[in-house]
Scaffold this motif. Structure first.
Motif, short mmCIF file in Angstrom:
data_model
loop_
_atom_site.label_atom_id
_atom_site.label_comp_id
_atom_site.label_asym_id
_atom_site.label_seq_id
_atom_site.Cartn_x
_atom_site.Cartn_y
_atom_site.Cartn_z
N THR A 112 39.95 43.91 41.18
CA THR A 112 40.05 44.73 42.38
C THR A 112 39.81 46.21 42.06
O THR A 112 40.10 46.65 40.96
N ASP A 113 39.24 46.93 43.04
CA ASP A 113 39.28 48.38 42.91
C ASP A 113 39.98 48.96 44.14
O ASP A 113 39.81 50.12 44.48
N ASP A 114 40.78 48.13 44.81
CA ASP A 114 41.51 48.55 46.00
C ASP A 114 42.88 49.09 45.58
O ASP A 114 43.72 48.35 45.07
N LYS A 136 45.39 49.75 47.22
CA LYS A 136 46.52 49.09 47.91
C LYS A 136 46.94 47.82 47.17
O LYS A 136 48.13 47.50 47.10
#
Lengths: 413, 64
Positions: free
Chosen positions: A278-280, A282
């Motif tokens: 992921t590069d999110d 959140k």
């Protein structure tokens, strides 16, 4: 395996479970099974401490929050029946009292001197600097030999460098203050060695405050020296004691979370894969909250004294009796966190009590969050092949630590 | 929903800002809560409730 519990009702003063109690052999990430049993069967019940005292142990999440936020409950270590963690904690209590061991209004007066720098926006502004620290350490690690001990190469230097920058403590002295703070937070360190380590650290910070008074820099100690010591709000020694608290608290906790969190993720590859891919921000932030809940490294319980008679969960606690809030098992309360023993970085774990609750809730939590988000959010993407370089069974856990974690974590990639 | 905050109780943990940054902020000097919007729009209800739940000082009160 659960330990059999004595019948507490029949024997109010003898045969009580000791506290702290051991974890199960094969479950190093789970709180002691006795805590789970108490939570189910006797959520407010007496335990026996090292000195033979028998304070109340509170194991359910909602009861813990209610008591930690209750003004009839005191954190003052000078009170009779305060349930001290170890003989050395009892011995050092008069020597360097910090606001974590005081009640309002004095607690609030002192704490508010240092809450500004830990406000969300101020800490958020430090994120690029934290990212640089993490990137530089990982560059160095990637270029160096393998396997490597992740604790020494990464988990400890990250928060240590960050808190040094914030406070204005020279990182070059890290051998000195890391050695002394290690002594302070081990349950088995003899009282005289604890006092000596404490004195050395406070003397060191006292000298540093003196230097900042004479020649201020752009850091927290300089600012506090100018705003509080020069105006007579704090003595120089009081500021040294406050700096000591921030320095020790600022690196041991986050360091243990980085290393233990990495180990927990390596043991849960499906969860690690989510973070790696992921590069999110959140998703990373959610993972940090879940790891804080699941690992709950401050496993020595939060300690208090009742100032008045209090009834909680149908149990009467009398004025003057000691109380311990076992937040580690509170974070595994299935009434609040379904399937509590499962690490699930997708769940909403934000209401955990890993930082405590009430007026003493961790001051540095915004900084800890940013450090953990950057560390977890970078390490596994930068070194996607990260794996243990030893058998899981050989990892040395800090069963004897005031704060839980691992002593070393040999990894390769 | 109507929001009130108690600045005397606030301990500056910043949890409300993390949960609902359009509704809560912190004073620069000591991190004490500042209420930005006492009657936030309904789409923020869940975030505001979260803020009240995680406030360690029980300094946020909500009324529907």
């Amino acid at each position: 395996m659960a330990h059999p519990l004595p019948d507490i009702k029949d024997e109010p003063r003898t045969g009580l479970p000791p506290y702290p109690m051991p974890r199960a052999d094969r479950c190093p990430f789970d709180p002691p099974p006795t805590l789970r049993q108490l939570q189910a069967e006797a959520p407010v019940s007496r335990v026996r401490l090292w000195d033979g005292s028998t304070p109340w142990l509170v194991t359910r999440y909602h009861d813990q929050r209610a008591l930690l936020a209750d003004p009839r409950v005191s954190a003052d270590v000078m009170r009779d029946n305060y349930p001290h963690v170890t003989p050395s904690f009892k011995a050092r209590r008069t020597d360097a009292k910090t606001f974590i061991s005081m009640d309002d209004p004095e607690h609030a007066r002192l704490r508010r001197m240092v809450t500004g720098p830990f406000a969300i926006k101020r800490v958020e502004a430090m994120r690029p600097a934290v990212q640089r620290v993490v990137d530089d350490l990982l560059d160095e690690m990637a270029a160096g030999p393998r396997p490597v001990d992740l604790v020494q190469a990464f988990a400890l230097p990250v928060p240590s460098m960050v808190i040094c920058t914030l406070l204005g403590v020279p990182y070059a002295d890290h051998d000195f203050f890391q050695r002394n703070s290690r002594l302070l937070i081990n349950r088995d360190t003899p009282a005289d060695a604890v006092l000596d380590a404490q004195h050395q650290l406070i003397d060191y910070l006292d000298d540093l405050v003196g230097a900042k008074l004479a020649d201020p820099d752009d850091d927290l100690l300089s600012r506090l020296a100018a705003e509080q010591v020069s105006t007579g709000e704090l003595t120089r020694r009081e500021l040294a004691v406050m700096g000591f608290l921030l320095l020790v608290a600022g690196h041991e906790t986050t360091a243990n979370m980085i290393a233990l969190g990495t180990l927990a993720l390596l043991q849960n590859p499906d969860q690690l894969a989510v973070l790696r891919e992921t590069d999110d921000p959140k998703v990373v932030a959610g993972a940090v909250e879940e790891l804080l809940r699941y690992l709950h490294i401050t496993h020595s319980g939060r300690r208090r004294v009742a100032l008045e008679d209090i009834e909680i969960a149908g149990q009467a606690i009398r004025a003057g009796e000691g109380i311990i809030l076992a937040n580690d098992i509170g974070n595994r309360d299935e009434d609040v966190f379904p399937d509590p023993d499962r690490l699930d970085i997708g769940r909403d774990a934000r209401r955990h009590v890993a930082f405590g609750f009430g007026p003493h809730q961790c001051l540095g939590q915004p900084l800890a969050r940013v450090e953990l988000q950057v560390a977890y959010g970078t390490l596994y993407r930068r070194l996607p092949g990260l794996r243990l370089a030893t058998d899981f069974e050989r990892i040395p856990f800090k069963h004897d630590g005031l704060v839980y974690g691992v002593y070393e974590l040999p990894v390769t990639w | 929903m109507r929001v009130t905050v108690d600045q005397d109780k606030c301990v500056g943990s910043g949890q409300c800002v993390l949960a609902a940054e359009r509704v809560f902020d912190q004073r620069d000097e000591d991190g004490v809560v500042i209420l930005l919007d006492a009657e936030p729009p309904a789409e923020l209800d869940e975030d505001v409730r979260q803020a009240a739940v995680v406030c360690p000082a029980l300094a946020i009160e909500l009324s529907e």
